[in-house]
Design an enzyme around this catalytic site. Structure first.
Site, PDB file in Angstrom:
ATOM      1  N   ASP A  23       0.880  -1.163   0.000  1.00 19.45           N
ATOM      2  CA  ASP A  23       0.000   0.000   0.000  1.00 19.45           C
ATOM      3  C   ASP A  23       0.928   1.225   0.000  1.00 19.45           C
ATOM      4  O   ASP A  23       2.119   1.103   0.319  1.00 19.45           O
ATOM      5  CB  ASP A  23      -0.851  -0.053   1.281  1.00 19.45           C
ATOM      6  CG  ASP A  23      -1.689   1.184   1.471  1.00 19.45           C
ATOM      7  OD1 ASP A  23      -2.422   1.546   0.539  1.00 19.45           O
ATOM      8  OD2 ASP A  23      -1.598   1.800   2.550  1.00 19.45           O
ATOM      9  N   LEU A  24       0.418   2.393  -0.368  1.00 17.94           N
ATOM     10  CA  LEU A  24       1.294   3.566  -0.472  1.00 17.94           C
ATOM     11  C   LEU A  24       1.179   4.494   0.750  1.00 17.94           C
ATOM     12  O   LEU A  24       2.096   4.563   1.571  1.00 17.94           O
ATOM     13  CB  LEU A  24       0.966   4.325  -1.770  1.00 17.94           C
ATOM     14  CG  LEU A  24       1.828   5.531  -2.123  1.00 17.94           C
ATOM     15  CD1 LEU A  24       3.301   5.155  -2.240  1.00 17.94           C
ATOM     16  CD2 LEU A  24       1.353   6.149  -3.448  1.00 17.94           C
ATOM     17  N   ASP A  25       0.029   5.166   0.863  1.00 12.18           N
ATOM     18  CA  ASP A  25      -0.155   6.113   1.962  1.00 12.18           C
ATOM     19  C   ASP A  25      -0.182   5.378   3.305  1.00 12.18           C
ATOM     20  O   ASP A  25      -0.982   4.469   3.500  1.00 12.18           O
ATOM     21  CB  ASP A  25      -1.478   6.883   1.754  1.00 12.18           C
ATOM     22  CG  ASP A  25      -1.798   7.805   2.908  1.00 12.18           C
ATOM     23  OD1 ASP A  25      -0.870   8.292   3.560  1.00 12.18           O
ATOM     24  OD2 ASP A  25      -2.995   8.030   3.163  1.00 12.18           O
ATOM     25  N   THR A  31       1.181  10.497   3.054  1.00 10.25           N
ATOM     26  CA  THR A  31       0.460  11.519   2.285  1.00 10.25           C
ATOM     27  C   THR A  31      -0.836  11.927   2.982  1.00 10.25           C
ATOM     28  O   THR A  31      -1.499  12.876   2.556  1.00 10.25           O
ATOM     29  CB  THR A  31       0.160  11.023   0.844  1.00 10.25           C
ATOM     30  OG1 THR A  31      -0.173   9.640   0.900  1.00 10.25           O
ATOM     31  CG2 THR A  31       1.342  11.224  -0.061  1.00 10.25           C
ATOM     32  N   LYS A  59      -8.312   6.945   5.847  1.00 11.74           N
ATOM     33  CA  LYS A  59      -7.130   6.226   5.341  1.00 11.74           C
ATOM     34  C   LYS A  59      -7.548   4.978   4.563  1.00 11.74           C
ATOM     35  O   LYS A  59      -8.316   4.158   5.064  1.00 11.74           O
ATOM     36  CB  LYS A  59      -6.200   5.866   6.491  1.00 11.74           C
ATOM     37  CG  LYS A  59      -5.530   7.099   7.054  1.00 11.74           C
ATOM     38  CD  LYS A  59      -4.445   6.770   8.046  1.00 11.74           C
ATOM     39  CE  LYS A  59      -3.683   8.045   8.411  1.00 11.74           C
ATOM     40  NZ  LYS A  59      -2.730   7.825   9.503  1.00 11.74           N
ATOM     41  N   SER A 128      -2.507   0.433  -4.220  1.00 15.69           N
ATOM     42  CA  SER A 128      -3.000   1.637  -3.544  1.00 15.69           C
ATOM     43  C   SER A 128      -4.353   2.080  -4.093  1.00 15.69           C
ATOM     44  O   SER A 128      -4.659   1.845  -5.260  1.00 15.69           O
ATOM     45  CB  SER A 128      -1.966   2.753  -3.748  1.00 15.69           C
ATOM     46  OG  SER A 128      -2.508   4.015  -3.462  1.00 15.69           O
ATOM     47  N   ALA A 129      -5.131   2.756  -3.245  1.00 15.85           N
ATOM     48  CA  ALA A 129      -6.423   3.304  -3.688  1.00 15.85           C
ATOM     49  C   ALA A 129      -6.242   4.627  -4.412  1.00 15.85           C
ATOM     50  O   ALA A 129      -7.174   5.132  -5.036  1.00 15.85           O
ATOM     51  CB  ALA A 129      -7.324   3.513  -2.469  1.00 15.85           C
ATOM     52  N   LYS A 159     -10.842  -1.453  -1.486  1.00 14.50           N
ATOM     53  CA  LYS A 159     -10.596  -2.294  -0.315  1.00 14.50           C
ATOM     54  C   LYS A 159     -11.771  -2.110   0.645  1.00 14.50           C
ATOM     55  O   LYS A 159     -12.279  -0.998   0.725  1.00 14.50           O
ATOM     56  CB  LYS A 159      -9.288  -1.858   0.376  1.00 14.50           C
ATOM     57  CG  LYS A 159      -8.064  -1.904  -0.534  1.00 14.50           C
ATOM     58  CD  LYS A 159      -6.897  -1.142   0.095  1.00 14.50           C
ATOM     59  CE  LYS A 159      -5.740  -1.021  -0.878  1.00 14.50           C
ATOM     60  NZ  LYS A 159      -4.619  -0.190  -0.389  1.00 14.50           N
ATOM     61  N   GLU A 183       0.109  -3.212   4.725  1.00 13.73           N
ATOM     62  CA  GLU A 183      -1.054  -2.310   4.799  1.00 13.73           C
ATOM     63  C   GLU A 183      -1.172  -1.609   6.151  1.00 13.73           C
ATOM     64  O   GLU A 183      -0.903  -2.214   7.175  1.00 13.73           O
ATOM     65  CB  GLU A 183      -2.343  -3.128   4.620  1.00 13.73           C
ATOM     66  CG  GLU A 183      -3.001  -2.978   3.284  1.00 13.73           C
ATOM     67  CD  GLU A 183      -3.579  -1.607   2.990  1.00 13.73           C
ATOM     68  OE1 GLU A 183      -3.718  -0.781   3.911  1.00 13.73           O
ATOM     69  OE2 GLU A 183      -3.895  -1.366   1.815  1.00 13.73           O
ATOM     70  N   ASP A 184      -1.628  -0.350   6.096  1.00 12.19           N
ATOM     71  CA  ASP A 184      -1.843   0.376   7.354  1.00 12.19           C
ATOM     72  C   ASP A 184      -3.328   0.531   7.695  1.00 12.19           C
ATOM     73  O   ASP A 184      -3.657   0.922   8.807  1.00 12.19           O
ATOM     74  CB  ASP A 184      -1.216   1.779   7.289  1.00 12.19           C
ATOM     75  CG  ASP A 184      -1.957   2.687   6.333  1.00 12.19           C
ATOM     76  OD1 ASP A 184      -2.229   2.252   5.201  1.00 12.19           O
ATOM     77  OD2 ASP A 184      -2.274   3.828   6.730  1.00 12.19           O
TER      78      ASP A 184
HETATM   79  P1  B16 Z   1      -6.458   9.958  -4.301  1.00  9.26           P
HETATM   80  P2  B16 Z   1      -3.564   4.290  -0.035  1.00  9.26           P
HETATM   81  C1  B16 Z   1      -5.386   6.257  -0.133  1.00  9.26           C
HETATM   82  O1  B16 Z   1      -4.064   5.807  -0.312  1.00  9.26           O
HETATM   83  C2  B16 Z   1      -5.437   7.244   1.026  1.00  9.26           C
HETATM   84  O2  B16 Z   1      -5.124   6.582   2.246  1.00  9.26           O
HETATM   85  C3  B16 Z   1      -6.819   7.841   1.120  1.00  9.26           C
HETATM   86  O3  B16 Z   1      -6.873   8.782   2.169  1.00  9.26           O
HETATM   87  C4  B16 Z   1      -7.183   8.492  -0.219  1.00  9.26           C
HETATM   88  O4  B16 Z   1      -8.485   9.024  -0.179  1.00  9.26           O
HETATM   89  C5  B16 Z   1      -7.061   7.445  -1.330  1.00  9.26           C
HETATM   90  O5  B16 Z   1      -5.744   6.915  -1.355  1.00  9.26           O
HETATM   91  C6  B16 Z   1      -7.362   8.038  -2.700  1.00  9.26           C
HETATM   92  O6  B16 Z   1      -6.367   8.977  -3.032  1.00  9.26           O
HETATM   93  O7  B16 Z   1      -7.397  11.050  -3.977  1.00  9.26           O
HETATM   94  O8  B16 Z   1      -5.012  10.410  -4.482  1.00  9.26           O
HETATM   95  O9  B16 Z   1      -6.922   9.117  -5.469  1.00  9.26           O
HETATM   96  O10 B16 Z   1      -3.458   4.147   1.448  1.00  9.26           O
HETATM   97  O11 B16 Z   1      -4.581   3.344  -0.649  1.00  9.26           O
HETATM   98  O12 B16 Z   1      -2.234   4.264  -0.725  1.00  9.26           O
HETATM   99 MG    MG Z   2      -2.743   3.244   3.349  1.00 14.16          MG
END
Ligand code: B16
Ligand code: MG
Length: 229
Positions: A23-25, A31, A59, A128-129, A159, A183-184
């Site tokens: 996962d990224l964030d 972020t 998140k 990542s999302a 997810k 994953e966090d």
């Molecule tokens: P974006 P992850 C997620 O990242 C974030 O945790 C979440 O807060 C955010 O809304 C989502 O990505 C979408 O991000 O607006 O840049 O498409 O944890 O899945 O890496």
């Molecule tokens: Mg995350």
């Protein structure tokens, strides 16, 4: 004697891991702080506040679902078209912030772990999302360390659905059982488990109950530890 051989075999046939899905964030970079600033600016413009505690609940949640939750907390109802406009507005502020990200914003141990996995011949994918993952990986200098990128631009279900990680396994040409997910978010841990993968939770045991192992960050992880999962 033959019985003993069978017994030994049963205890040594552990599927070796061949790939890691990150996962990224919250795992590789933080972020969430930029998402918070951009969502807060939007909420304030709409006439209500948005707290750090509320941000915690977002998140791993995709952009539109995050906005729907925020509008709910602010007691506002909007049409789908209005929601799209507001999400785009927030995203423009967010993209401005992540465009200024630097390599020193990578979370401790992330780059080292990615490097040692590569040296060990383990495949690496992003799961990542975010629809902005390519900017973040480029700005932090991590893009070349990934063999495959699966993010919000290519998945249709978020997810805890396992789609994001199953796609990663498929692109890396490995089975889910050969993968370890990092994953966090609770929904991300559930996605990894639903996909039949081993999951390392980044956070606390109390919250990431379903993970196979929980650590506070990637700096705590060794390849030997991963092999024993
Ligand atoms: P974006 P992850 C997620 O990242 C974030 O945790 C979440 O807060 C955010 O809304 C989502 O990505 C979408 O991000 O607006 O840049 O498409 O944890 O899945 O890496
Ligand atoms: Mg995350």
């Amino acid at each position: 004697m033959p019985e003993l051989t069978t017994y030994n075999l049963q205890h040594t046939t552990k599927t070796p891991f061949k790939a890691c899905l990150f996962d990224l964030d919250g795992v590789i970079v933080d972020t969430a702080v930029y998402h918070y600033k951009a969502w807060k600016k939007l909420a304030n413009e709409l006439g209500f506040d948005f707290t750090e505690e509320q941000n915690e609940h977002l998140k791993g949640i995709n952009r539109i679902k995050s906005l729907q939750l925020i509008l709910g907390w602010g007691g506002l109802e909007m049409s789908d078209a209005e929601i799209q406009v507001l999400a785009t507005r927030k995203n423009e502020w967010y993209v401005e912030m992540i465009n200024a990200m630097e390599p020193n914003e990578i979370l401790p141990g992330s780059k080292e772990l990615l490097h040692s996995l590569r040296v060990a011949g383990i495949k690496i994918a992003l799961g990542s999302a975010s629809k902005n993952s390519s900017i973040i990986l480029k700005k932090t200098g991590l893009a070349d360390l990934f063999d495959a990128i699966v993010d919000g631009n290519v998945v249709s279900t978020s997810k805890p659905d396992p789609e994001v990680f199953l796609k990663g396994a498929e692109l890396l040409n490995v089975t889910p059982q050969e993968c370890i997910v990092f994953e966090d978010a609770v929904s991300g841990v559930q996605a990894g488990k639903a996909g039949g993968m081993k999951v390392v939770g980044i956070g606390t045991q109390e919250i990431l109950k379903d993970a196979d192992l929980v650590v506070s960050g990637l700096h705590e992880i060794t390849i030997e530890q991963l092999k024993s999962l």
